[in-house]
Design a protein around this motif. Structure first.
Motif, PDB file in Angstrom:
ATOM      1  N   PHE A 107       0.809  -1.209   0.000  1.00  0.00           N
ATOM      2  CA  PHE A 107       0.000   0.000   0.000  1.00  0.00           C
ATOM      3  C   PHE A 107       0.850   1.271   0.000  1.00  0.00           C
ATOM      4  CE2 PHE A 107      -3.907  -2.258   1.878  1.00  0.00           C
ATOM      5  CZ  PHE A 107      -4.493  -2.321   0.623  1.00  0.00           C
ATOM      6  N   GLU A 108       2.056   1.207   0.537  1.00  0.00           N
ATOM      7  CA  GLU A 108       2.903   2.392   0.560  1.00  0.00           C
ATOM      8  C   GLU A 108       3.183   2.903  -0.859  1.00  0.00           C
ATOM      9  OE1 GLU A 108       3.787   4.136   3.110  1.00  0.00           O
ATOM     10  OE2 GLU A 108       3.048   2.763   4.656  1.00  0.00           O
ATOM     11  N   GLY A 109       3.121   1.991  -1.833  1.00  0.00           N
ATOM     12  CA  GLY A 109       3.373   2.401  -3.208  1.00  0.00           C
ATOM     13  C   GLY A 109       2.292   3.295  -3.776  1.00  0.00           C
ATOM     14  N   ILE A 110       1.101   3.263  -3.162  1.00  0.00           N
ATOM     15  CA  ILE A 110       0.006   4.094  -3.648  1.00  0.00           C
ATOM     16  C   ILE A 110       0.357   5.570  -3.524  1.00  0.00           C
ATOM     17  CG2 ILE A 110      -2.381   4.808  -3.171  1.00  0.00           C
ATOM     18  CD1 ILE A 110      -2.991   1.940  -2.421  1.00  0.00           C
ATOM     19  N   THR A 111       1.060   5.919  -2.447  1.00  0.00           N
ATOM     20  CA  THR A 111       1.391   7.321  -2.200  1.00  0.00           C
ATOM     21  C   THR A 111       2.160   7.929  -3.360  1.00  0.00           C
ATOM     22  OG1 THR A 111       1.479   6.878   0.179  1.00  0.00           O
ATOM     23  CG2 THR A 111       2.520   8.903  -0.605  1.00  0.00           C
ATOM     24  N   GLY A 112       3.277   7.282  -3.730  1.00  0.00           N
ATOM     25  CA  GLY A 112       4.090   7.804  -4.825  1.00  0.00           C
ATOM     26  C   GLY A 112       3.370   7.762  -6.155  1.00  0.00           C
ATOM     27  N   LEU A 113       2.596   6.699  -6.382  1.00  0.00           N
ATOM     28  CA  LEU A 113       1.873   6.560  -7.644  1.00  0.00           C
ATOM     29  C   LEU A 113       0.879   7.701  -7.831  1.00  0.00           C
ATOM     30  CD1 LEU A 113       0.953   5.015 -10.173  1.00  0.00           C
ATOM     31  CD2 LEU A 113      -0.533   3.648  -8.685  1.00  0.00           C
ATOM     32  N   LEU A 148      -7.774  13.619  -4.155  1.00  0.00           N
ATOM     33  CA  LEU A 148      -6.895  13.079  -3.128  1.00  0.00           C
ATOM     34  C   LEU A 148      -5.447  13.088  -3.590  1.00  0.00           C
ATOM     35  CD1 LEU A 148      -8.900   9.899  -1.993  1.00  0.00           C
ATOM     36  CD2 LEU A 148      -9.123  12.252  -1.170  1.00  0.00           C
ATOM     37  N   ASP A 149      -4.538  13.482  -2.682  1.00  0.00           N
ATOM     38  CA  ASP A 149      -3.118  13.317  -2.968  1.00  0.00           C
ATOM     39  C   ASP A 149      -2.695  11.925  -2.499  1.00  0.00           C
ATOM     40  OD1 ASP A 149      -2.753  13.406  -0.182  1.00  0.00           O
ATOM     41  OD2 ASP A 149      -2.087  15.492  -0.182  1.00  0.00           O
ATOM     42  N   GLY A 150      -1.407  11.622  -2.597  1.00  0.00           N
ATOM     43  CA  GLY A 150      -0.941  10.275  -2.288  1.00  0.00           C
ATOM     44  C   GLY A 150      -1.205   9.846  -0.860  1.00  0.00           C
ATOM     45  N   GLU A 151      -0.914  10.710   0.105  1.00  0.00           N
ATOM     46  CA  GLU A 151      -1.110  10.362   1.511  1.00  0.00           C
ATOM     47  C   GLU A 151      -2.589  10.160   1.821  1.00  0.00           C
ATOM     48  OE1 GLU A 151       0.075  12.071   5.987  1.00  0.00           O
ATOM     49  OE2 GLU A 151       0.544  13.231   4.176  1.00  0.00           O
ATOM     50  N   GLU A 152      -3.441  11.027   1.267  1.00  0.00           N
ATOM     51  CA  GLU A 152      -4.879  10.886   1.483  1.00  0.00           C
ATOM     52  C   GLU A 152      -5.405   9.608   0.845  1.00  0.00           C
ATOM     53  OE1 GLU A 152      -6.044  15.666   1.556  1.00  0.00           O
ATOM     54  OE2 GLU A 152      -5.876  14.557  -0.342  1.00  0.00           O
ATOM     55  N   ALA A 153      -4.900   9.274  -0.332  1.00  0.00           N
ATOM     56  CA  ALA A 153      -5.330   8.057  -1.025  1.00  0.00           C
ATOM     57  C   ALA A 153      -4.970   6.819  -0.213  1.00  0.00           C
ATOM     58  CB  ALA A 153      -4.699   7.983  -2.407  1.00  0.00           C
ATOM     59  N   LEU A 154      -3.804   6.838   0.436  1.00  0.00           N
ATOM     60  CA  LEU A 154      -3.371   5.700   1.250  1.00  0.00           C
ATOM     61  C   LEU A 154      -4.301   5.497   2.437  1.00  0.00           C
ATOM     62  CD1 LEU A 154      -1.296   3.499   1.861  1.00  0.00           C
ATOM     63  CD2 LEU A 154       0.092   5.220   3.031  1.00  0.00           C
ATOM     64  N   VAL A 155      -4.649   6.576   3.128  1.00  0.00           N
ATOM     65  CA  VAL A 155      -5.567   6.485   4.267  1.00  0.00           C
ATOM     66  C   VAL A 155      -6.943   6.026   3.796  1.00  0.00           C
ATOM     67  CG1 VAL A 155      -6.745   7.813   6.061  1.00  0.00           C
ATOM     68  CG2 VAL A 155      -4.321   8.214   5.613  1.00  0.00           C
ATOM     69  N   PHE A 156      -7.390   6.560   2.677  1.00  0.00           N
ATOM     70  CA  PHE A 156      -8.691   6.199   2.109  1.00  0.00           C
ATOM     71  C   PHE A 156      -8.759   4.702   1.792  1.00  0.00           C
ATOM     72  CE2 PHE A 156     -11.476   5.817  -1.694  1.00  0.00           C
ATOM     73  CZ  PHE A 156     -12.665   6.267  -1.136  1.00  0.00           C
ATOM     74  N   ALA A 157      -7.657   4.144   1.263  1.00  0.00           N
ATOM     75  CA  ALA A 157      -7.629   2.733   0.881  1.00  0.00           C
ATOM     76  C   ALA A 157      -7.523   1.809   2.087  1.00  0.00           C
ATOM     77  CB  ALA A 157      -6.463   2.475  -0.063  1.00  0.00           C
ATOM     78  N   ARG A 158      -6.955   2.284   3.179  1.00  0.00           N
ATOM     79  CA  ARG A 158      -6.738   1.437   4.346  1.00  0.00           C
ATOM     80  C   ARG A 158      -7.938   1.350   5.286  1.00  0.00           C
ATOM     81  NH1 ARG A 158      -0.714   3.514   6.147  1.00  0.00           N
ATOM     82  NH2 ARG A 158       0.502   1.802   5.279  1.00  0.00           N
ATOM     83  N   ASN A 200     -14.312   1.279  -1.442  1.00  0.00           N
ATOM     84  CA  ASN A 200     -13.422   2.438  -1.519  1.00  0.00           C
ATOM     85  C   ASN A 200     -12.199   2.139  -2.373  1.00  0.00           C
ATOM     86  OD1 ASN A 200     -15.118   3.888   0.107  1.00  0.00           O
ATOM     87  ND2 ASN A 200     -13.811   3.850   1.925  1.00  0.00           N
ATOM     88  N   GLN A 201     -11.638   0.939  -2.193  1.00  0.00           N
ATOM     89  CA  GLN A 201     -10.458   0.575  -2.970  1.00  0.00           C
ATOM     90  C   GLN A 201     -10.789   0.471  -4.457  1.00  0.00           C
ATOM     91  OE1 GLN A 201      -9.202  -2.979  -0.935  1.00  0.00           O
ATOM     92  NE2 GLN A 201      -8.053  -1.846   0.611  1.00  0.00           N
ATOM     93  N   GLN A 202     -11.982  -0.023  -4.772  1.00  0.00           N
ATOM     94  CA  GLN A 202     -12.396  -0.070  -6.166  1.00  0.00           C
ATOM     95  C   GLN A 202     -12.531   1.335  -6.740  1.00  0.00           C
ATOM     96  OE1 GLN A 202     -15.959  -2.447  -6.469  1.00  0.00           O
ATOM     97  NE2 GLN A 202     -14.802  -4.340  -6.679  1.00  0.00           N
ATOM     98  N   GLN A 203     -13.078   2.245  -5.956  1.00  0.00           N
ATOM     99  CA  GLN A 203     -13.218   3.625  -6.415  1.00  0.00           C
ATOM    100  C   GLN A 203     -11.849   4.270  -6.643  1.00  0.00           C
ATOM    101  OE1 GLN A 203     -15.920   5.151  -7.405  1.00  0.00           O
ATOM    102  NE2 GLN A 203     -17.266   3.452  -6.836  1.00  0.00           N
TER     103      GLN A 203
END
Length: 343
Positions: free
Chosen positions: A174-180, A209-219, A234-237
């Motif tokens: 999941f950490e990779g989502i931030t940079g992506l 959403l930026d990377g950090e927000e996307a990570l929290v949203f997915a978790r 949420n992860q599908q979205q």
């Protein structure tokens, strides 16, 4: 008497003068085209080379795939492909990858079906607590397969449960989502349910959403009304938003942006050996007509949550519903299945 018509020197010379410039123009045109092809090929080679260099940062595992009875599921009727996507909250180190990523649990599990014509894509999510048979380990949550036997056992488990052969597998931390997401300049995500976490407010509706927000949203799942089921949604979205940005003209037309995107994701990615850079490029070409509007998100059929005799909280399977999904995957009729079951 000689009937031969005398030649006309002026006419002959004019024809030659007409033909020679045309030949010269044709030769020049061919030369220019040849140069363009050569330069284009050189640029393409350099571009693909840079993409390959960025992509090769990922970890690779070997898959020894065989269903629990020693036989893999029969090939589907069509020529489409099935790719298993797994998400984990624990970064796969080089040592863990060498041991086939043992010790991790897949908090996210999605089966992506790509028909042969590349016109659509079907993404089916599985609840992480779905109670299924794990080859060699009996009944357990489906996300435990990764912990028991790494990617090979995760693939075997899903192949057994869906009765569908899986061509490739990819595990992303999941950490990779931030940079992506940051590389893409953020993404616009549909937030199904409002919640707050780590000082971040997520409001129902479309939100950038930026990377950090996307990570929290997915978790997040504990603050959502239906827990893991809502997190799957949420992860599908988020995946839909990322795919929409990746498939946009701005990204596809920018070699630099594509390279940076791949470079941002690759260090957090573990795949089977067959999912190399050539295969990725081939998949990209075969599915070049995909757009976010042609991505169909589904939820694997399942029953209600319950507690096992051993005290474990799990999600019951739905065999009748699964038989319908298995048939659609086997007969390559996911379009008909999605028309009835897509969210």
């Amino acid at each position: 008497m000689d009937d031969t018509t005398p030649s006309n020197p002026d006419l002959d010379n004019g024809s030659r003068r007409t033909r020679r410039p045309r030949r010269r123009k044709a030769l020049i045109a061919l030369f220019v085209i040849g140069c363009l092809v050569a330069v284009g090929g050189l640029l393409t080679d350099r571009y693909l080379g840079s993409l390959q260099e960025a992509y090769e940062k990922r970890s690779v595992v070997s898959l020894d795939r065989g269903a629990s009875d020693g036989e893999r599921p029969a090939e589907a009727a069509g020529d489409g492909q099935n790719i298993l996507l797994l998400g984990s909250d624990q970064r796969a180190t080089a040592e863990a990858a060498a041991q086939e990523v043992s010790g991790q649990r897949s908090d996210t599990m999605m089966l992506v079906h790509l028909p042969a014509d590349g016109s659509e894509a079907y993404v089916t999510s599985f609840p992480r607590d779905l109670y299924v048979e794990i080859p060699g380990h009996g009944q357990d949550r489906i996300n435990a397969a990764l912990s028991y036997g790494g990617l090979p056992l995760a693939v075997n488990t899903v192949e057994d449960y869906t009765d569908t052969p899986i061509d490739h597998v990819a595990l992303i931390d999941f950490e990779g989502i931030t940079g992506l997401v940051d590389t893409l300049g953020g993404v616009d995500v549909h937030v199904p349910e409002s919640f707050e976490r780590d000082g971040m407010q997520f409001t129902e509706g479309t939100q950038h959403l930026d990377g950090e927000e996307a990570l929290v949203f997915a978790r997040e799942r504990k603050q959502l009304d239906t827990g893991d089921f809502a997190r799957n949604q949420n992860q599908q979205q988020l995946l839909k938003a990322i795919a929409g940005e990746l498939l946009s003209g701005d990204t596809l037309s920018s070699p630099g942006k594509m390279r940076d995107t791949i470079a941002a994701l690759s260090p957090y990615l573990t795949t089977d050996e067959g999912l190399d850079s050539r295969t990725i490029v081939q998949l990209g070409v075969e599915n070049r007509n995909l757009r976010s509007s042609t991505l169909h998100f589904l939820e694997a059929p399942h029953g209600d949550p319950y507690t096992t005799a051993g005290g474990a909280s799990v999600v019951a399977s739905d065999e009748e519903g699964m038989e319908e999904l298995r048939t659609a995957l086997e007969e390559d009729t996911m379009d008909e299945y999605a028309a009835e079951h897509a969210d």
